[in-house]
Motif scaffolding. Structure first.
Motif, short mmCIF file in Angstrom:
data_model
loop_
_atom_site.label_atom_id
_atom_site.label_comp_id
_atom_site.label_asym_id
_atom_site.label_seq_id
_atom_site.Cartn_x
_atom_site.Cartn_y
_atom_site.Cartn_z
N GLY A 147 0.95 -1.32 0.15
CA GLY A 147 -0.04 -0.04 -0.01
C GLY A 147 1.04 1.37 0.13
N LEU A 148 2.03 1.15 -0.02
CA LEU A 148 3.02 2.39 0.20
C LEU A 148 2.84 3.14 -1.39
CD1 LEU A 148 6.25 1.04 1.93
CD2 LEU A 148 4.44 2.82 2.51
N GLY A 149 2.52 2.55 -2.44
CA GLY A 149 2.22 2.86 -3.63
C GLY A 149 3.49 3.62 -4.12
N PHE A 150 4.66 2.82 -4.13
CA PHE A 150 5.86 3.45 -4.82
C PHE A 150 5.60 3.84 -6.34
CE2 PHE A 150 7.62 0.17 -1.82
CZ PHE A 150 8.15 1.40 -0.80
N LYS A 151 5.89 4.98 -6.35
CA LYS A 151 5.84 5.71 -8.01
C LYS A 151 7.02 6.64 -8.22
CE LYS A 151 1.85 7.21 -10.56
NZ LYS A 151 0.44 7.61 -10.42
N GLY A 152 7.15 6.79 -9.56
CA GLY A 152 8.41 7.56 -9.96
C GLY A 152 7.95 9.22 -9.22
N ASN A 153 8.81 9.79 -8.74
CA ASN A 153 8.72 11.31 -8.50
C ASN A 153 8.85 12.32 -9.86
OD1 ASN A 153 11.45 11.33 -9.10
ND2 ASN A 153 12.09 11.36 -7.01
N GLU A 154 8.97 13.37 -9.90
CA GLU A 154 9.02 14.37 -10.77
C GLU A 154 10.33 14.09 -11.62
OE1 GLU A 154 11.49 15.99 -7.52
OE2 GLU A 154 9.36 15.44 -7.60
N GLU A 155 11.04 13.45 -11.01
CA GLU A 155 12.40 12.85 -11.88
C GLU A 155 12.18 11.54 -12.66
OE1 GLU A 155 16.47 15.03 -10.64
OE2 GLU A 155 15.71 13.68 -9.32
N GLY A 156 11.04 10.79 -12.17
CA GLY A 156 10.78 9.60 -12.74
C GLY A 156 11.60 8.53 -11.88
N LEU A 157 12.04 8.65 -10.72
CA LEU A 157 12.90 7.89 -9.82
C LEU A 157 11.96 7.65 -8.65
CD1 LEU A 157 16.25 10.01 -10.08
CD2 LEU A 157 15.60 7.82 -11.55
N ILE A 158 12.24 6.61 -8.01
CA ILE A 158 11.68 6.04 -6.90
C ILE A 158 12.73 5.75 -5.61
CG2 ILE A 158 10.27 4.34 -5.59
CD1 ILE A 158 9.22 3.51 -8.63
N PRO A 159 13.04 6.89 -4.84
CA PRO A 159 14.06 6.55 -3.94
C PRO A 159 13.14 6.37 -2.54
CG PRO A 159 13.55 9.02 -4.23
CD PRO A 159 12.79 8.42 -5.15
N ALA A 160 13.89 5.11 -2.04
CA ALA A 160 13.18 4.55 -1.24
C ALA A 160 14.20 3.41 -0.49
CB ALA A 160 11.90 3.65 -1.38
N PHE A 161 14.17 3.05 1.11
CA PHE A 161 15.12 2.38 1.46
C PHE A 161 16.49 2.76 1.48
CE2 PHE A 161 11.57 -0.63 0.23
CZ PHE A 161 10.62 -0.38 1.22
N GLY A 162 16.73 3.91 1.00
CA GLY A 162 18.28 4.20 0.81
C GLY A 162 18.48 3.82 -0.50
N LEU A 163 17.66 3.66 -1.39
CA LEU A 163 18.10 3.00 -2.78
C LEU A 163 17.47 3.45 -3.77
CD1 LEU A 163 16.90 -0.59 -1.61
CD2 LEU A 163 19.20 0.04 -1.96
N HIS A 164 17.36 3.32 -5.13
CA HIS A 164 16.54 3.60 -6.19
C HIS A 164 15.80 2.36 -6.66
CE1 HIS A 164 19.11 7.53 -6.76
NE2 HIS A 164 17.94 8.03 -6.65
N LEU A 165 14.56 2.43 -6.36
CA LEU A 165 13.80 1.22 -6.69
C LEU A 165 13.21 1.33 -8.11
CD1 LEU A 165 11.34 0.43 -3.81
CD2 LEU A 165 13.54 -0.75 -4.46
N THR A 166 12.90 0.30 -8.71
CA THR A 166 12.15 0.41 -10.02
C THR A 166 11.08 -0.92 -9.74
OG1 THR A 166 13.74 -1.45 -10.86
CG2 THR A 166 13.93 0.90 -11.53
N THR A 167 9.80 -0.68 -10.50
CA THR A 167 8.88 -1.73 -10.68
C THR A 167 9.28 -2.15 -11.91
OG1 THR A 167 7.46 0.01 -9.62
CG2 THR A 167 6.29 -2.17 -10.18
N HIS A 168 10.19 -3.35 -12.05
CA HIS A 168 10.61 -3.61 -13.34
C HIS A 168 9.72 -4.63 -14.00
CE1 HIS A 168 13.74 -3.74 -16.30
NE2 HIS A 168 14.66 -3.38 -15.47
N PHE A 169 10.14 -5.12 -15.25
CA PHE A 169 9.48 -6.04 -15.89
C PHE A 169 10.21 -7.68 -15.68
CE2 PHE A 169 8.14 -2.16 -17.83
CZ PHE A 169 7.02 -2.11 -17.99
#
Lengths: 213, 170
Positions: free
Chosen positions: A14-36
């Motif tokens: 439910g955290l709803g990870f989604k790219g910010n204005e730069e299209g990046l997902i900074p979380a947990f001290g990392l850059h996450l992706t919802t990859h394929f």
């Protein structure tokens, strides 16, 4: 056990990870992706099959599992040091082993398939069963039943859980440096995992066991 | 517009029937380097082709589900999915059915590669290059064999802040 997996999965998904204005997902001290999953599978399996054709199946497996070690160290380690962990999981933790049950619950929100701890002998052995592994479902869709196990990422991940907990000590929130990685994964005390059952080989589910070699 | 859906019973995330999985930059760039260490230049083609096919198949299903028929709307949707997923920010204003230029103002792979390994001597964002080739093919309904790509500039290779990829339609 104090860990409420359903609550953790609901909270993380439910955290709803989604790219910010730069299209990046900074979380947990990392850059996450919802990859394929298809991208990972097609890339990894193409390389594995090319190397197997040259008789280098063990080398291919070692390379791809090593990428899984790096994932476990940074991703699982980063999560277990994060503010999100402190907010959602830490209040449920009563024992040291709850750290492992907690991170497995978090993993079950990542889309990787359903992980379940079958057996945990603290500091000795961890056995994980996976239903619906993305690596195996991808393999079975595109290739015939395999001679080899195919959950490379998961194999590295399961070893990584034990190394973070029992070779190092993630509960003390260490810096996740290159030197610490080498200490945890390259020393004589390191855990290594093997995939004892794999859906890609025709088994009913995937099962991985981490122990010291 | 539909977004990714999570099935807790299967521990599975999907978008237009394609499975999605969370991974961080450490794994993404480490896996990429592993593949390239194993197979060299051939691994670059494998990754670009994998990204292209993944995007083409997923977007073709998504465009049908969402009844998207306009080329520009289709490309914009592909770009939105790319950014929402954390891969960076893409300018797709120079996309046409007859050819395209992609400009990434931020790139997950470039940022991740430089953070982990330092600037590369070669382009690193093979995923983006392939993904938008697949997007162009799906949006214009092209035969994949007609579309080629050339990486003009790559932020991960210390060639400035932008990644620029040119697509030619034969």
């Amino acid at each position: 056990m104090a860990i409420d997996e359903k609550s953790i999965v609901e909270a993380v998904s439910g955290l709803g990870f989604k790219g910010n204005e730069e299209g990046l997902i900074p979380a947990f001290g990392l850059h996450l992706t919802t990859h394929f999953a298809d991208y990972y599978n097609r890339s990894s399996f193409a390389v594995a099959r090319a190397m197997e054709g040259s008789g280098l199946e063990d080398d291919a497996r070692a390379l791809l599992v090593e990428a899984g070690h790096i994932c476990a160290f940074n991703t699982f380690g980063g999560i277990m040091k994060s503010a999100e962990w402190d907010a959602v999981v830490a209040p449920m933790i009563k024992t040291r082993e709850d750290w492992l049950h907690g991170i497995v619950a978090v993993i079950n929100a990542f889309g990787w398939g359903k992980w379940h701890i079958e057996r945990l002998d603290p500091g000795v052995e961890l056995k994980i069963r996976i239903e619906n592994s993305y690596e195996c479902t991808g393999w079975l869709r595109d290739y015939p039943v395999s001679k080899f196990a195919r959950c490379y990422l998961a194999t590295g991940g399961v070893a990584g859980l034990m190394n973070l907990m029992y070779v190092g000590d993630i509960t003390t929130r260490p810096e996740l440096t290159e030197a610490y990685y080498v200490e945890l994964f390259r020393g004589g005390d390191a855990f290594h995992a093997v995939e004892t059952s794999c859906m890609a080989r025709g088994d009913a589910h995937c099962e991985l066991k981490a122990a010291k070699s | 517009m539909s977004g990714p859906t999570f099935d807790a019973a299967k521990a599975q995330i999907t978008l237009a029937d394609s499975r999605l999985v969370f991974h961080c930059h450490h794994y993404n760039v480490s896996l990429q380097r592993t593949l390239q260490d194993a197979l060299g230049e051939r691994a670059v083609a494998i990754q670009r082709e994998a990204a292209c096919e993944t995007a083409r198949v997923m977007l073709t299903r998504l465009y049908a589900e969402e009844a998207l028929t306009d080329f520009s709307a289709r490309v914009a949707r592909a770009s939105q999915i790319f950014s929402d997923a954390g891969f960076g920010r893409a300018d797709v204003s120079a996309f046409t059915p007859l050819g395209a230029t992609l400009t990434l103002t931020t790139s997950h792979y470039a940022i991740g590669w430089i953070a982990k390994f330092g600037p590369s001597s070669e382009p690193v964002d093979h995923f983006a290059a392939g993904y938008f080739r697949g997007a162009l093919i799906a949006a214009a309904g092209l035969n994949p064999e007609r579309v080629s790509l050339e990486v003009v500039q790559d932020a991960g290779a210390g060639e400035g802040m932008l990644t620029v990829v040119r697509y030619e339609v034969r």
